[in-house]
Design a protein around this motif. Structure first.
Motif, PDB file in Angstrom:
ATOM      1  N   GLU A  21      60.996  37.857 129.321  1.00  0.00           N
ATOM      2  CA  GLU A  21      60.211  37.473 128.158  1.00  0.00           C
ATOM      3  C   GLU A  21      58.730  37.673 128.491  1.00  0.00           C
ATOM      4  O   GLU A  21      58.361  37.788 129.662  1.00  0.00           O
ATOM      5  CB  GLU A  21      60.484  36.005 127.793  1.00  0.00           C
ATOM      6  CG  GLU A  21      61.902  35.749 127.327  1.00  0.00           C
ATOM      7  CD  GLU A  21      62.245  36.496 126.057  1.00  0.00           C
ATOM      8  OE1 GLU A  21      61.404  36.530 125.140  1.00  0.00           O
ATOM      9  OE2 GLU A  21      63.344  37.072 125.993  1.00  0.00           O
ATOM     10  N   PRO A  22      57.859  37.687 127.489  1.00  0.00           N
ATOM     11  CA  PRO A  22      56.427  37.857 127.757  1.00  0.00           C
ATOM     12  C   PRO A  22      55.870  36.750 128.666  1.00  0.00           C
ATOM     13  O   PRO A  22      56.279  35.597 128.577  1.00  0.00           O
ATOM     14  CB  PRO A  22      55.802  37.762 126.365  1.00  0.00           C
ATOM     15  CG  PRO A  22      56.887  38.134 125.424  1.00  0.00           C
ATOM     16  CD  PRO A  22      58.152  37.625 126.057  1.00  0.00           C
ATOM     17  N   GLY A  43      56.867  46.822 125.926  1.00  0.00           N
ATOM     18  CA  GLY A  43      56.462  47.067 124.545  1.00  0.00           C
ATOM     19  C   GLY A  43      57.127  48.330 124.043  1.00  0.00           C
ATOM     20  O   GLY A  43      58.327  48.516 124.183  1.00  0.00           O
ATOM     21  N   GLU A  44      56.336  49.247 123.512  1.00  0.00           N
ATOM     22  CA  GLU A  44      56.850  50.506 122.955  1.00  0.00           C
ATOM     23  C   GLU A  44      56.887  51.636 123.984  1.00  0.00           C
ATOM     24  O   GLU A  44      57.304  52.740 123.661  1.00  0.00           O
ATOM     25  CB  GLU A  44      55.973  50.935 121.770  1.00  0.00           C
ATOM     26  CG  GLU A  44      55.945  49.942 120.630  1.00  0.00           C
ATOM     27  CD  GLU A  44      57.275  49.853 119.914  1.00  0.00           C
ATOM     28  OE1 GLU A  44      57.944  50.893 119.749  1.00  0.00           O
ATOM     29  OE2 GLU A  44      57.659  48.730 119.536  1.00  0.00           O
ATOM     30  N   ASP A  60      52.478  40.815 128.895  1.00  0.00           N
ATOM     31  CA  ASP A  60      52.326  39.756 127.908  1.00  0.00           C
ATOM     32  C   ASP A  60      53.100  40.158 126.648  1.00  0.00           C
ATOM     33  O   ASP A  60      52.760  39.821 125.535  1.00  0.00           O
ATOM     34  CB  ASP A  60      50.856  39.466 127.621  1.00  0.00           C
ATOM     35  CG  ASP A  60      50.042  40.703 127.295  1.00  0.00           C
ATOM     36  OD1 ASP A  60      50.614  41.822 127.246  1.00  0.00           O
ATOM     37  OD2 ASP A  60      48.831  40.554 127.087  1.00  0.00           O
ATOM     38  N   GLN A  61      54.173  40.903 126.891  1.00  0.00           N
ATOM     39  CA  GLN A  61      55.114  41.379 125.882  1.00  0.00           C
ATOM     40  C   GLN A  61      56.489  41.455 126.553  1.00  0.00           C
ATOM     41  O   GLN A  61      56.580  41.434 127.780  1.00  0.00           O
ATOM     42  CB  GLN A  61      54.685  42.762 125.396  1.00  0.00           C
ATOM     43  CG  GLN A  61      54.578  43.776 126.527  1.00  0.00           C
ATOM     44  CD  GLN A  61      53.842  45.037 126.144  1.00  0.00           C
ATOM     45  OE1 GLN A  61      53.757  45.371 124.984  1.00  0.00           O
ATOM     46  NE2 GLN A  61      53.306  45.750 127.121  1.00  0.00           N
ATOM     47  N   ALA A  62      57.549  41.528 125.769  1.00  0.00           N
ATOM     48  CA  ALA A  62      58.886  41.664 126.356  1.00  0.00           C
ATOM     49  C   ALA A  62      58.919  42.938 127.204  1.00  0.00           C
ATOM     50  O   ALA A  62      58.307  43.948 126.849  1.00  0.00           O
ATOM     51  CB  ALA A  62      59.933  41.722 125.262  1.00  0.00           C
ATOM     52  N   HIS A  63      59.624  42.880 128.342  1.00  0.00           N
ATOM     53  CA  HIS A  63      59.685  44.030 129.227  1.00  0.00           C
ATOM     54  C   HIS A  63      60.981  44.012 130.029  1.00  0.00           C
ATOM     55  O   HIS A  63      61.638  42.973 130.138  1.00  0.00           O
ATOM     56  CB  HIS A  63      58.462  44.084 130.152  1.00  0.00           C
ATOM     57  CG  HIS A  63      58.235  42.833 130.922  1.00  0.00           C
ATOM     58  ND1 HIS A  63      57.733  41.679 130.344  1.00  0.00           N
ATOM     59  CD2 HIS A  63      58.427  42.545 132.227  1.00  0.00           C
ATOM     60  CE1 HIS A  63      57.638  40.733 131.265  1.00  0.00           C
ATOM     61  NE2 HIS A  63      58.053  41.234 132.414  1.00  0.00           N
TER      62      HIS A  63
END
Length: 83
Positions: A21-22, A43-44, A60-63
């Motif tokens: 999770e972030p 991220g993308e 600071d994003q899902a990874h």
């Protein structure tokens, strides 16, 4: 401000995935592959890594870290927390 480091050696089996999770804003990871093949999704964006490659990315994003090869992958993961 002060940076807090976390260091871990990873072994990811073929087809294995480490999802996360972030983390708090400003946190980054540095992943260096020692053996095998890994892909990092943050991220993308996706980065594909082989032995000797290093990826640096915001978390600071899902990874996720995925083993895309046919053998166990070994890597060093350093998480740099902004605090």
């Amino acid at each position: 401000f002060r940076r807090v480091l976390f260091r871990s050696e990873l072994t990811v089996q073929p087809g294995g995935v480490l999802t996360s999770e972030p983390h708090e804003p400003g946190t980054r990871e540095h992943l260096t592959v020692h053996a095998g093949a890994l892909a990092v999704d943050a991220g993308e964006q996706t980065q594909t890594l082989g032995p000797g490659d290093t990826a640096r990315y915001a978390v600071d994003q899902a990874h996720a870290i995925r083993n895309t090869g046919s053998e166990a992958a070994r890597a060093l993961l350093v998480v740099v927390h902004a605090s």
